[in-house]
Design a protein around this motif. Structure first.
Motif, short mmCIF file in Angstrom:
data_model
loop_
_atom_site.label_atom_id
_atom_site.label_comp_id
_atom_site.label_asym_id
_atom_site.label_seq_id
_atom_site.Cartn_x
_atom_site.Cartn_y
_atom_site.Cartn_z
N SER A 142 0.80 -1.32 0.12
CA SER A 142 0.10 0.05 0.00
C SER A 142 0.99 1.23 0.10
CB SER A 142 -0.97 0.00 1.18
OG SER A 142 -0.40 -0.21 2.33
N ASN A 143 2.26 0.92 0.14
CA ASN A 143 2.84 2.39 0.07
C ASN A 143 3.66 2.68 -1.24
OD1 ASN A 143 2.83 2.97 2.96
ND2 ASN A 143 4.54 1.41 3.53
N GLY A 144 3.14 1.55 -2.33
CA GLY A 144 3.65 1.66 -3.59
C GLY A 144 5.05 0.96 -3.78
N ASN A 145 5.49 0.35 -2.68
CA ASN A 145 6.66 -0.62 -3.29
C ASN A 145 6.29 -1.79 -3.80
OD1 ASN A 145 8.29 1.28 -1.17
ND2 ASN A 145 7.35 0.54 0.37
N LEU A 146 7.17 -2.17 -5.07
CA LEU A 146 6.85 -3.24 -5.73
C LEU A 146 8.29 -4.13 -5.81
CD1 LEU A 146 5.23 -4.65 -8.06
CD2 LEU A 146 6.59 -3.26 -9.62
N SER A 147 7.86 -5.45 -5.40
CA SER A 147 9.03 -6.47 -5.20
C SER A 147 8.74 -7.32 -6.31
CB SER A 147 8.77 -7.06 -3.80
OG SER A 147 9.25 -6.11 -2.75
N ILE A 148 9.87 -7.67 -7.15
CA ILE A 148 9.71 -8.63 -8.29
C ILE A 148 10.61 -9.61 -8.15
CG2 ILE A 148 9.77 -8.70 -10.83
CD1 ILE A 148 8.97 -5.82 -11.06
N ALA A 149 10.03 -10.93 -8.17
CA ALA A 149 10.79 -11.95 -8.31
C ALA A 149 11.37 -12.41 -9.59
CB ALA A 149 10.21 -13.31 -7.65
N GLY A 150 12.64 -12.40 -9.87
CA GLY A 150 13.06 -12.61 -11.28
C GLY A 150 13.84 -11.36 -11.87
N GLN A 151 13.74 -11.33 -13.14
CA GLN A 151 14.61 -10.20 -13.79
C GLN A 151 13.79 -9.09 -14.26
OE1 GLN A 151 16.37 -12.53 -16.85
NE2 GLN A 151 18.20 -13.46 -15.71
N VAL A 152 14.20 -8.10 -14.54
CA VAL A 152 13.36 -6.81 -15.02
C VAL A 152 14.01 -6.50 -16.45
CG1 VAL A 152 12.77 -4.42 -14.83
CG2 VAL A 152 12.81 -5.93 -12.85
N PHE A 153 13.45 -6.63 -17.19
CA PHE A 153 13.97 -6.17 -18.74
C PHE A 153 13.50 -4.84 -19.07
CE2 PHE A 153 13.38 -10.98 -18.62
CZ PHE A 153 14.56 -11.32 -19.19
N THR A 154 14.58 -3.86 -19.46
CA THR A 154 14.28 -2.47 -19.72
C THR A 154 14.40 -2.58 -21.12
OG1 THR A 154 16.85 -2.06 -19.42
CG2 THR A 154 15.07 -1.78 -17.49
N GLY A 155 14.04 -1.22 -21.54
CA GLY A 155 14.29 -1.14 -22.98
C GLY A 155 13.06 -1.84 -24.01
N GLN A 156 12.39 -2.45 -23.64
CA GLN A 156 11.35 -3.26 -24.33
C GLN A 156 10.51 -2.42 -25.16
OE1 GLN A 156 11.54 -6.72 -24.22
NE2 GLN A 156 13.47 -6.06 -23.19
N GLY A 157 10.58 -2.32 -26.38
CA GLY A 157 9.91 -1.24 -27.35
C GLY A 157 8.35 -1.77 -27.49
N ASN A 158 8.03 -3.01 -27.69
CA ASN A 158 6.65 -3.48 -28.17
C ASN A 158 6.12 -4.34 -26.98
OD1 ASN A 158 4.07 -4.04 -29.30
ND2 ASN A 158 4.91 -4.82 -31.23
#
Length: 99
Positions: free
Chosen positions: A80-96
């Motif tokens: 509820s504070n807007g904190n996002l925890s992600i398991a795995g990898q985050v891919f940046t620069g995805q165009g579509n």
């Protein structure tokens, strides 16, 4: 409370092809009276609204989960504070990212 069947949600051939809204035992609280609202899809992607024993009207966490084989895995948690925890990898620069 019985599950609310939202009907056929896809043309997926395996398993349950219906989306559902249901109550599930709270992951954090020990009381059987505490339930989470769970929205499921035919592809085993779930969104769980977790009350986290909160006394306010706000939900404390959203859990995004899926199954890998027969094991339930948490993909991400948004609090509820807007904190996002992600398991795995985050891919940046995805165009579509269209569906």
């Amino acid at each position: 409370m019985p599950d609310i069947d939202l009907g056929v949600a896809t043309d997926w051939d395996d398993g349950d092809t219906h989306a559902r809204v249901k109550l599930e035992q709270n992951r954090i609280g020990q009381s059987p009276a505490k339930k989470d609202v769970l929205v499921t899809s035919p592809m085993s992607i779930e969104l769980s609204v977790n009350t986290n024993l909160s006394s306010s009207q706000e939900s404390d966490k959203f859990y995004f989960t899926t199954y890998r084989g027969g094991v339930k895995k948490i993909i991400a948690v948004l609090d509820s504070n807007g904190n996002l925890s992600i398991a795995g990898q985050v891919f940046t620069g995805q165009g579509n990212l269209t569906y």
